[in-house]
Motif scaffolding. Structure first.
Motif, PDB file in Angstrom:
ATOM      1  N   GLU A  63      61.281  95.459  57.425  1.00  0.00           N
ATOM      2  CA  GLU A  63      61.189  96.666  56.599  1.00  0.00           C
ATOM      3  C   GLU A  63      62.546  97.090  56.032  1.00  0.00           C
ATOM      4  O   GLU A  63      62.634  97.488  54.866  1.00  0.00           O
ATOM      5  CB  GLU A  63      60.595  97.817  57.417  1.00  0.00           C
ATOM      6  N   ASN A  64      63.599  97.008  56.821  1.00  0.00           N
ATOM      7  CA  ASN A  64      64.884  97.566  56.372  1.00  0.00           C
ATOM      8  C   ASN A  64      66.114  96.703  56.632  1.00  0.00           C
ATOM      9  O   ASN A  64      67.117  96.848  55.935  1.00  0.00           O
ATOM     10  CB  ASN A  64      65.104  98.940  57.034  1.00  0.00           C
TER      11      ASN A  64
ATOM     12  N   LYS B 183      68.216  94.842  53.787  1.00  0.00           N
ATOM     13  CA  LYS B 183      68.713  95.556  52.604  1.00  0.00           C
ATOM     14  C   LYS B 183      70.239  95.587  52.666  1.00  0.00           C
ATOM     15  O   LYS B 183      70.819  95.711  53.752  1.00  0.00           O
ATOM     16  CB  LYS B 183      68.114  96.962  52.561  1.00  0.00           C
TER      17      LYS B 183
ATOM     18  N   HIS C 226      63.531  90.740  52.252  1.00  0.00           N
ATOM     19  CA  HIS C 226      63.497  91.927  51.388  1.00  0.00           C
ATOM     20  C   HIS C 226      64.758  92.724  51.639  1.00  0.00           C
ATOM     21  O   HIS C 226      64.943  93.161  52.758  1.00  0.00           O
ATOM     22  CB  HIS C 226      62.244  92.742  51.724  1.00  0.00           C
TER      23      HIS C 226
ATOM     24  N   TRP D  27      68.719  95.478  44.884  1.00  0.00           N
ATOM     25  CA  TRP D  27      67.952  96.680  44.556  1.00  0.00           C
ATOM     26  C   TRP D  27      68.927  97.483  43.704  1.00  0.00           C
ATOM     27  O   TRP D  27      69.807  98.177  44.236  1.00  0.00           O
ATOM     28  CB  TRP D  27      67.573  97.389  45.856  1.00  0.00           C
TER      29      TRP D  27
ATOM     30  N   ASN E  83      64.482  94.044  43.251  1.00  0.00           N
ATOM     31  CA  ASN E  83      63.524  95.066  43.675  1.00  0.00           C
ATOM     32  C   ASN E  83      63.577  96.284  42.751  1.00  0.00           C
ATOM     33  O   ASN E  83      64.668  96.787  42.448  1.00  0.00           O
ATOM     34  CB  ASN E  83      63.866  95.491  45.114  1.00  0.00           C
ATOM     35  N   GLU E  84      62.425  96.720  42.317  1.00  0.00           N
ATOM     36  CA  GLU E  84      62.273  97.966  41.549  1.00  0.00           C
ATOM     37  C   GLU E  84      63.207  98.083  40.344  1.00  0.00           C
ATOM     38  O   GLU E  84      63.952  99.063  40.197  1.00  0.00           O
ATOM     39  CB  GLU E  84      62.453  99.173  42.487  1.00  0.00           C
TER      40      GLU E  84
ATOM     41  N   ASN F 272      59.950  92.273  42.417  1.00  0.00           N
ATOM     42  CA  ASN F 272      59.045  93.165  43.162  1.00  0.00           C
ATOM     43  C   ASN F 272      59.152  94.569  42.576  1.00  0.00           C
ATOM     44  O   ASN F 272      60.252  95.031  42.270  1.00  0.00           O
ATOM     45  CB  ASN F 272      59.504  93.168  44.637  1.00  0.00           C
TER      46      ASN F 272
ATOM     47  N   GLN G 123      54.007  96.135  44.754  1.00  0.00           N
ATOM     48  CA  GLN G 123      54.114  96.797  46.054  1.00  0.00           C
ATOM     49  C   GLN G 123      52.782  97.375  46.539  1.00  0.00           C
ATOM     50  O   GLN G 123      52.314  97.030  47.611  1.00  0.00           O
ATOM     51  CB  GLN G 123      55.165  97.903  45.987  1.00  0.00           C
TER      52      GLN G 123
ATOM     53  N   HIS H 200      51.826 101.003  46.859  1.00  0.00           N
ATOM     54  CA  HIS H 200      51.834 102.253  47.640  1.00  0.00           C
ATOM     55  C   HIS H 200      50.895 103.234  46.944  1.00  0.00           C
ATOM     56  O   HIS H 200      51.245 103.821  45.924  1.00  0.00           O
ATOM     57  CB  HIS H 200      53.245 102.832  47.711  1.00  0.00           C
TER      58      HIS H 200
ATOM     59  N   GLU I  19      53.530  95.485  49.552  1.00  0.00           N
ATOM     60  CA  GLU I  19      53.861  96.685  50.346  1.00  0.00           C
ATOM     61  C   GLU I  19      52.712  97.685  50.378  1.00  0.00           C
ATOM     62  O   GLU I  19      52.896  98.876  50.136  1.00  0.00           O
ATOM     63  CB  GLU I  19      55.109  97.383  49.766  1.00  0.00           C
TER      64      GLU I  19
ATOM     65  N   TRP J 294      52.609  97.762  54.217  1.00  0.00           N
ATOM     66  CA  TRP J 294      53.963  98.251  54.530  1.00  0.00           C
ATOM     67  C   TRP J 294      53.923  98.996  55.860  1.00  0.00           C
ATOM     68  O   TRP J 294      54.058 100.213  55.932  1.00  0.00           O
ATOM     69  CB  TRP J 294      54.481  99.117  53.376  1.00  0.00           C
TER      70      TRP J 294
ATOM     71  N   TRP K 160      56.761 104.749  57.098  1.00  0.00           N
ATOM     72  CA  TRP K 160      57.585 105.667  56.280  1.00  0.00           C
ATOM     73  C   TRP K 160      56.814 106.879  55.807  1.00  0.00           C
ATOM     74  O   TRP K 160      57.400 107.929  55.539  1.00  0.00           O
ATOM     75  CB  TRP K 160      58.218 104.913  55.100  1.00  0.00           C
TER      76      TRP K 160
HETATM   77  C1  XIL Z   1      61.390 102.124  52.687  1.00  0.00           C
HETATM   78  C2  XIL Z   1      61.298 102.048  54.209  1.00  0.00           C
HETATM   79  O1  XIL Z   1      59.950 101.962  54.577  1.00  0.00           O
HETATM   80  C3  XIL Z   1      61.941 103.252  54.838  1.00  0.00           C
HETATM   81  O2  XIL Z   1      61.991 103.115  56.251  1.00  0.00           O
HETATM   82  C4  XIL Z   1      63.345 103.417  54.294  1.00  0.00           C
HETATM   83  O3  XIL Z   1      63.904 104.597  54.796  1.00  0.00           O
HETATM   84  C5  XIL Z   1      63.355 103.464  52.786  1.00  0.00           C
HETATM   85  O4  XIL Z   1      62.721 102.301  52.276  1.00  0.00           O
HETATM   86  N1  XIL Z   1      59.784 100.289  48.217  1.00  0.00           N
HETATM   87  C6  XIL Z   1      60.511  99.320  48.841  1.00  0.00           C
HETATM   88  C7  XIL Z   1      60.788  99.432  50.294  1.00  0.00           C
HETATM   89  O5  XIL Z   1      60.846  98.286  48.224  1.00  0.00           O
HETATM   90  O6  XIL Z   1      61.993  98.820  50.646  1.00  0.00           O
HETATM   91  C8  XIL Z   1      60.785 100.871  50.745  1.00  0.00           C
HETATM   92  O7  XIL Z   1      60.927 100.925  52.146  1.00  0.00           O
HETATM   93  C9  XIL Z   1      59.508 101.555  50.304  1.00  0.00           C
HETATM   94  C10 XIL Z   1      59.380 101.534  48.808  1.00  0.00           C
END
Ligand code: XIL
Length: 425
Positions: free
Chosen positions: A114-115, A118, A147, A151, A197-198, A233, A271, A273, A302, A336, A344
Motif C-alpha cells: 500500500e505505501n 512510494k 506501486h 507520482w 501514478n495519477e 495508473n 484505480q 475508488h 485499487e 485497496w 484508508w
Molecule cells: C493511499 C494509502 O491508502 C494511504 O494509506 C496513504 O496515506 C495515502 O495513499 N491512490 C493511490 C494510492 O494511488 O497510493 C493511495 O493510497 C490511494 C489513492
C-alpha cells in the motif's frame, strides 16, 4: 450462499451449460445496485467463454487400456486470474498481523504494497519494511505489483527533490536515479510497476520537465527491470458515476501519447475508488470498451466502495466484479485493502474491524471461490475419459479405481488441458 442451479458433470455439453447459466436464478443479494439486468446475462456468458477451458482426464490401466468407471475428482487450487489486494506492509511483518496474514492468504492470490514503495517512504521506513513484506509474500507464493515509481506531484516526492526546482535537469536526474535504484533493487521481486501514478491531477513534474519526460520514466523502468509489466495508473476513470469525461479523455490521450512516443507501456491501471454516485455496470463496460481500443490489457488496481449501506456496497461489488471479469481486456483485479482495521477509508470490501464478514465479503467468497471456482466429480466413460469445463487456474486431480488411487496437478490455461493418469491395475 448464492449458488447456480447446475453442477458440472460428465458429458455436460457447452450449449447445455450456457442454457443452465442463462436460466440460473440470480439468487438473493444479486439484485443490481445500479442499472438493469440485461447486461448480466451477457456478462455471465462472456465469463463462461473467456475465463474457462476444457479439462480432460484420461485414465488407463498399466497395459494402456482405457479404464471405464474410474472415479475422478477435479479440485481447483488457485485462480489464473489475479484476484488481489493492497496490503498494509507493517501487518505482514509484525506479530500483531497474524489474523491479517491468515485472511490475506485465504482470500487472495495477488498483492500490492500500500505505501512502502512510494518515493518518500522508500527513503525512510519503506525500504526495510517493504523488502521484508516482499519476502513474506514471496514465501507465500503471492506475486506483487510495485506501486509506484513516479507520482508526479510535489506532495508525493521527497522534499529534497523540490529544492532542485530551479534546475530542471537536476530534477530529471533525481527521478532517473530513483527509478533505476528502486526498480533495480526490486528486480525479480515484483512482477509489475505503476511507473506513472495519477498524471491528471499531479502535473508538477510534467510542468517542469515537459510531457516527454513521462516517456523517459517508462524507458528507465524498463531498463531497470526488463521483466516487469509497466503500468500507468489513475483514479476517476470508472468511478464518479462513470461521468468524469474530462478525466477519462485526458487519461486516454496521455496513454495514446505515451504509446505514440514509443514508451514501453504494457498495461493500463484503473484505480476504482467508488462512492456515490456509483457507476452502472453498463457504463463500466462501455468505458472498458473504449480503453480496450488502445490495445493494452487493463487492470483494476485499487478497488473500494465507500458507501455507508453494507447491502448497497455488496450489491455494487457483485455487479462490478461480474462486469470486469466478463471483459476480455481486463487481466487483473486488486482491491485497496480488505479489512476496516487497515483501510484508508475505514470501509474495506471484506471485513469489519472485528473480523466479521461484510455482505460484500460474502459476495467475494460466493463469486471468486464458488461460482467462479471449479470442483467436479464423476466417473470415466468407455474411452476412459472425464471432461469438465473449468475456470482457468491450477488444479489437483484425484483418480481412483480398483482399490488404487492417484493424485496429480495441472494448470488449466486458455488452450485447455489434458492429463493422462495411469493406474496400477
Ligand atoms: C493511499 C494509502 O491508502 C494511504 O494509506 C496513504 O496515506 C495515502 O495513499 N491512490 C493511490 C494510492 O494511488 O497510493 C493511495 O493510497 C490511494 C489513492
Amino acid at each position: 450462499m448464492v449458488r447456480r442451479g447446475y453442477r458440472w458433470g460428465l458429458g455436460c455439453a457447452g450449449v447445455a451449460m450456457l442454457a443452465a447459466l442463462a436460466a440460473g436464478t440470480a439468487g438473493p443479494g444479486a439484485a443490481g445496485a445500479t442499472g438493469g439486468q440485461a447486461w448480466r446475462r451477457e456478462a455471465e456468458q462472456r465469463i463462461e467463454t473467456i475465463r474457462k477451458a476444457e479439462l480432460e482426464v484420461v485414465v488407463e490401466d498399466r497395459e494402456g487400456r482405457a479404464v471405464q468407471g474410474a472415479r475422478v475428482a477435479v479440485r481447483m487450487q488457485r485462480h489464473a486470474f489475479p484476484f488481489g489486494t493492497a496490503v498494509a506492509e507493517s501487518l505482514l511483518v509484525s506479530p500483531a498481523g497474524e489474523q491479517y496474514r491468515q485472511e490475506l492468504v485465504r482470500h487472495f492470490n495477488f498483492a500490492v504494497l500500500e505505501n512502502a514503495l512510494k518515493w518518500p517512504n522508500w527513503e525512510t521506513w519503506g525500504r526495510t519494511t517493504g523488502q521484508r513484506a516482499l519476502e513474506w509474500l514471496a514465501q507465500q507464493g503471492i506475486p506483487v505489483r510495485g506501486h509506484t515509481l513516479v507520482w508526479p506531484g510535489w506532495q508525493h516526492i521527497p522534499a529534497w527533490v523540490r529544492f532542485l526546482e530551479n534546475d530542471p535537469a537536476a530534477v530529471a536526474d533525481a527521478v532517473r536515479e530513483h527509478i533505476l535504484e528502486v526498480a533495480g533493487a526490486l528486480r525479480g521481486r515484483v512482477v509489475a510497476w505503476d511507473v506513472l501514478n495519477e498524471p491528471y491531477t499531479n502535473r508538477d513534474l510534467m510542468r517542469l520537465l515537459g510531457d516527454e519526460a513521462m516517456v523517459d520514466w517508462f524507458r528507465w523502468a524498463r531498463q531497470a527491470d526488463p521483466q516487469a509489466q509497466l503500468f500507468i495508473n489513475d483514479f476517476g476513470i470508472l468511478s464518479a458515476g462513470g461521468e468524469d469525461r474530462a478525466h477519462q479523455d485526458a487519461y486516454f490521450e496521455t496513454i495514446r501519447f505515451l504509446i505514440q512516443r514509443g514508451a514501453p507501456l504494457d498495461a493500463i491501471g484503473m484505480q476504482g475508488h467508488f462512492e456515490e454516485p456509483l457507476t452502472p455496470p453498463e457504463r463500466v463496460l462501455a468505458i472498458l470498451d473504449r480503453f480496450a481500443t488502445l490495445g493494452k490489457p487493463i487492470w483494476i488496481t485499487e478497488f473500494d466502495v465507500d458507501v455507508p449501506d453494507e447491502q448497497r456496497q455488496a450489491a455494487f461489488f457483485r455487479d462490478f466484479l461480474t462486469a470486469i471479469f466478463s471483459h476480455p481486456a481486463v487481466e487483473g483485479f486488486l482491491m485497496w485493502g480488505f479489512w476496516d482495521g487497515a483501510h484508508w477509508k475505514r470501509n474495506a470490501p471484506l471485513f469489519r474491524r472485528d473480523w466479521s464478514l461484510k455482505p460484500s465479503g460474502q459476495v467475494w467468497r460466493d463469486l471468486v471461490y464458488d461460482q467462479w471456482w471449479t470442483r467436479a466429480e464423476g466417473v470415466t466413460d468407455e474411452r476412459g475419459r472425464f471432461e469438465v469445463r473449468g475456470f482457468l487456474g491450477d488444479y489437483e486431480v484425484e483418480v481412483s479405481a480398483g482399490g488404487q488411487s492417484q493424485k496429480t496437478t495441472l494448470r488449466l490455461s486458455r488452450e485447455g488441458a489434458r492429463v493422462k493418469v495411469e493406474l496400477d491395475i
